[in-house]
Motif scaffolding. Sequence first.
Motif, PDB file in Angstrom:
ATOM      1  N   ALA A   1      -6.533   8.716   2.491  1.00 56.13           N
ATOM      2  CA  ALA A   1      -6.962   9.535   1.361  1.00 56.13           C
ATOM      3  C   ALA A   1      -6.857  11.027   1.639  1.00 56.13           C
ATOM      4  N   HIS A   2      -6.772  11.407   2.908  1.00 58.88           N
ATOM      5  CA  HIS A   2      -6.727  12.816   3.282  1.00 58.88           C
ATOM      6  C   HIS A   2      -5.297  13.342   3.411  1.00 58.88           C
ATOM      7  N   GLY A   3      -4.340  12.491   3.055  1.00 60.97           N
ATOM      8  CA  GLY A   3      -2.948  12.901   3.155  1.00 60.97           C
ATOM      9  C   GLY A   3      -2.350  12.738   4.536  1.00 60.97           C
ATOM     10  N   GLU A   4      -3.105  12.161   5.459  1.00 60.26           N
ATOM     11  CA  GLU A   4      -2.594  11.942   6.817  1.00 60.26           C
ATOM     12  C   GLU A   4      -1.689  10.707   6.849  1.00 60.26           C
ATOM     13  N   GLN A   5      -0.773  10.701   7.777  1.00 57.37           N
ATOM     14  CA  GLN A   5       0.163   9.592   7.917  1.00 57.37           C
ATOM     15  C   GLN A   5       0.153   9.075   9.358  1.00 57.37           C
ATOM     16  N   PHE A   6       0.335   7.770   9.472  1.00 57.35           N
ATOM     17  CA  PHE A   6       0.369   7.117  10.779  1.00 57.35           C
ATOM     18  C   PHE A   6       1.510   6.093  10.752  1.00 57.35           C
ATOM     19  N   LYS A   7       2.180   5.981  11.862  1.00 56.75           N
ATOM     20  CA  LYS A   7       3.297   5.043  11.940  1.00 56.75           C
ATOM     21  C   LYS A   7       2.934   3.889  12.865  1.00 56.75           C
ATOM     22  N   THR A   8       3.341   2.690  12.485  1.00 59.93           N
ATOM     23  CA  THR A   8       3.098   1.519  13.333  1.00 59.93           C
ATOM     24  C   THR A   8       4.248   0.539  13.199  1.00 59.93           C
ATOM     25  N   ARG A   9       4.465  -0.225  14.259  1.00 56.72           N
ATOM     26  CA  ARG A   9       5.509  -1.249  14.214  1.00 56.72           C
ATOM     27  C   ARG A   9       4.972  -2.587  13.713  1.00 56.72           C
ATOM     28  N   LEU A  10       3.625  -2.767  13.833  1.00 59.16           N
ATOM     29  CA  LEU A  10       3.025  -4.046  13.448  1.00 59.16           C
ATOM     30  C   LEU A  10       1.669  -3.797  12.803  1.00 59.16           C
ATOM     31  N   LEU A  11       1.392  -4.538  11.742  1.00 56.61           N
ATOM     32  CA  LEU A  11       0.126  -4.406  11.025  1.00 56.61           C
ATOM     33  C   LEU A  11      -0.684  -5.691  11.142  1.00 56.61           C
ATOM     34  N   ILE A  12      -1.965  -5.547  11.505  1.00 61.37           N
ATOM     35  CA  ILE A  12      -2.934  -6.634  11.399  1.00 61.37           C
ATOM     36  C   ILE A  12      -3.889  -6.231  10.284  1.00 61.37           C
ATOM     37  N   VAL A  13      -3.810  -6.936   9.171  1.00 67.60           N
ATOM     38  CA  VAL A  13      -4.572  -6.573   7.976  1.00 67.60           C
ATOM     39  C   VAL A  13      -5.850  -7.391   7.940  1.00 67.60           C
ATOM     40  N   ALA A  14      -6.986  -6.709   8.113  1.00 66.60           N
ATOM     41  CA  ALA A  14      -8.289  -7.378   8.147  1.00 66.60           C
ATOM     42  C   ALA A  14      -9.302  -6.558   7.353  1.00 66.60           C
ATOM     43  N   ASN A  15      -8.871  -6.054   6.203  1.00 64.37           N
ATOM     44  CA  ASN A  15      -9.725  -5.149   5.424  1.00 64.37           C
ATOM     45  C   ASN A  15     -10.380  -5.823   4.224  1.00 64.37           C
ATOM     46  N   GLY A  16     -10.610  -7.134   4.336  1.00 68.12           N
ATOM     47  CA  GLY A  16     -11.480  -7.805   3.384  1.00 68.12           C
ATOM     48  C   GLY A  16     -10.806  -8.467   2.205  1.00 68.12           C
ATOM     49  N   ALA A  17     -11.670  -9.100   1.392  1.00 66.42           N
ATOM     50  CA  ALA A  17     -11.215  -9.823   0.214  1.00 66.42           C
ATOM     51  C   ALA A  17     -10.562  -8.881  -0.789  1.00 66.42           C
ATOM     52  N   LYS A  18      -9.615  -9.410  -1.507  1.00 70.90           N
ATOM     53  CA  LYS A  18      -8.924  -8.674  -2.569  1.00 70.90           C
ATOM     54  C   LYS A  18      -8.204  -7.453  -2.022  1.00 70.90           C
ATOM     55  N   SER A  19      -7.726  -7.541  -0.792  1.00 70.11           N
ATOM     56  CA  SER A  19      -7.029  -6.421  -0.162  1.00 70.11           C
ATOM     57  C   SER A  19      -5.716  -6.132  -0.886  1.00 70.11           C
ATOM     58  N   ALA A  20      -5.579  -4.903  -1.396  1.00 69.79           N
ATOM     59  CA  ALA A  20      -4.353  -4.516  -2.084  1.00 69.79           C
ATOM     60  C   ALA A  20      -3.166  -4.517  -1.128  1.00 69.79           C
ATOM     61  N   ILE A  21      -3.417  -4.133   0.128  1.00 66.83           N
ATOM     62  CA  ILE A  21      -2.335  -4.093   1.112  1.00 66.83           C
ATOM     63  C   ILE A  21      -1.889  -5.505   1.469  1.00 66.83           C
ATOM     64  N   ALA A  22      -2.852  -6.431   1.603  1.00 68.94           N
ATOM     65  CA  ALA A  22      -2.483  -7.832   1.863  1.00 68.94           C
ATOM     66  C   ALA A  22      -1.654  -8.392   0.716  1.00 68.94           C
ATOM     67  N   GLN A  23      -2.023  -8.040  -0.508  1.00 71.73           N
ATOM     68  CA  GLN A  23      -1.259  -8.513  -1.666  1.00 71.73           C
ATOM     69  C   GLN A  23       0.146  -7.913  -1.677  1.00 71.73           C
ATOM     70  N   GLN A  24       0.242  -6.630  -1.342  1.00 74.84           N
ATOM     71  CA  GLN A  24       1.546  -5.969  -1.314  1.00 74.84           C
ATOM     72  C   GLN A  24       2.473  -6.617  -0.295  1.00 74.84           C
ATOM     73  N   LEU A  25       1.968  -6.832   0.904  1.00 65.83           N
ATOM     74  CA  LEU A  25       2.816  -7.346   1.977  1.00 65.83           C
ATOM     75  C   LEU A  25       3.191  -8.812   1.774  1.00 65.83           C
ATOM     76  N   SER A  26       2.209  -9.606   1.336  1.00 67.22           N
ATOM     77  CA  SER A  26       2.456 -11.048   1.186  1.00 67.22           C
ATOM     78  C   SER A  26       3.145 -11.395  -0.125  1.00 67.22           C
ATOM     79  N   GLY A  27       3.048 -10.490  -1.106  1.00 67.00           N
ATOM     80  CA  GLY A  27       3.609 -10.781  -2.427  1.00 67.00           C
ATOM     81  C   GLY A  27       2.770 -11.735  -3.240  1.00 67.00           C
ATOM     82  N   LYS A  28       1.553 -12.044  -2.746  1.00 69.08           N
ATOM     83  CA  LYS A  28       0.653 -12.966  -3.440  1.00 69.08           C
ATOM     84  C   LYS A  28      -0.454 -12.181  -4.119  1.00 69.08           C
ATOM     85  N   LYS A  29      -0.561 -12.335  -5.435  1.00 69.99           N
ATOM     86  CA  LYS A  29      -1.608 -11.654  -6.184  1.00 69.99           C
ATOM     87  C   LYS A  29      -2.937 -12.375  -5.996  1.00 69.99           C
ATOM     88  N   PHE A  30      -4.004 -11.592  -6.005  1.00 71.79           N
ATOM     89  CA  PHE A  30      -5.339 -12.164  -5.877  1.00 71.79           C
ATOM     90  C   PHE A  30      -5.643 -13.052  -7.079  1.00 71.79           C
TER      91      PHE A  30
END
Length: 380
Positions: A141-170
């Motif tokens: 939200a602060h405009g900062e950027q971070f680069k990673t080669r691998l993501l472990i998504v554990a940010n809870g139910a209805k995660s927008a990022i999990a939906q984006q990556l998996s292509g599965k809508k909640f």
Amino acid sequence: MNSFDIAILGAGPAGCAAALSLAQTQCRAALFEKEQFPRPKICGDGVCDRSVNVLRAISPQYYNEFLHLAEKQAMHSTLLFYKNNRFELKLKHAGYTCKREMFDNFLFSLVLRNARNVEIFQNCAIQRVEEINGGFVLHNAHGEQFKTRLLIVANGAKSAIAQQLSGKKFSQTNSGVAIRAYYEGVSGCTPQSIELHYKKEFFPGYLWIFPMAHGECNVGFGTSIDIVKNDSVPMQERLQQWISSDPNLAQRFANARRISPLQGGLVPYNHNSFHCSGEGFMLCGDAASLIDPISGGGIGNAMLSGRLAALQAIDCVKNNDFSAAKTKHYEQRLKKRLHREMKTRLRIQQSILRFPFLLSAVAVLAKSKAIFNRITRWYN
């Protein structure tokens, strides 16, 4: 731009289990949490034996430290109530109740102390993930950027990022919702026993009373979203009605006092689906919908998934391979551990939802100790 081998989104039980499993490895990792610890968390506060077993697998020292945590309460049985019948399910291994604010802060403190190779970012919600050649760019939200080669998504139910990556809508169809508050002065609690109270019309949900440390109780009510939508009575009122209309509960709560607000949250049931990996990512915990469809518990499965994802991540970094075929190994190991269990519990849930009279039939049959033992063995 900060660059990492592995980025973990969310510092709950799944994210912390992943971070602790990465500790003292050669992986350069980052852990992103949208809030500041210690932070409150709406939950039933049940810490099952799987949770502590995963903690012990990460480090026996962490397990021993948990056993000395003053804020926990050991639980050795579950009391089931249905139509004035009371059944006691002995637990094979001790579980615990512990306020999630305390438990999560305990896990996070271990990460702070021991995971020196994991850079921690609090008050840093990742709002957007951009897929690039060779990984991802994370935007906060602060405009900062971070680069990673691998993501472990554990940010809870209805995660927008999990939906984006998996292509599965909640989907709300596969979820429940629950509310809870803390009480003091609830009488008649059995030491070291949690209580589950059932009504046919709210199955697979239930009313719970979980004794906590220092004489408090976590009291709540949860059921499927569809039932809540079709119920003309709000959940908060339904909980109070349930207590006041049950003579035993009404007596036990006569001198009780609620000491926190009634708050609610989403319960993404597992429907025997384990599609939780892909090119450069793995989903864990509630983001992967790993909550037990009968008990509604999710901490143990979250921690298991976080640890398995971290172990796979170490292998990905070692072999410089972040392909979908490589991360699929995490999904396969998770499914191997949970598939049979989730399949059985989902079958129980769906059978009773389709034929509600089965709940009454089970209650009648369970009056026989031999039959009840068979039922509990089948569930376990």
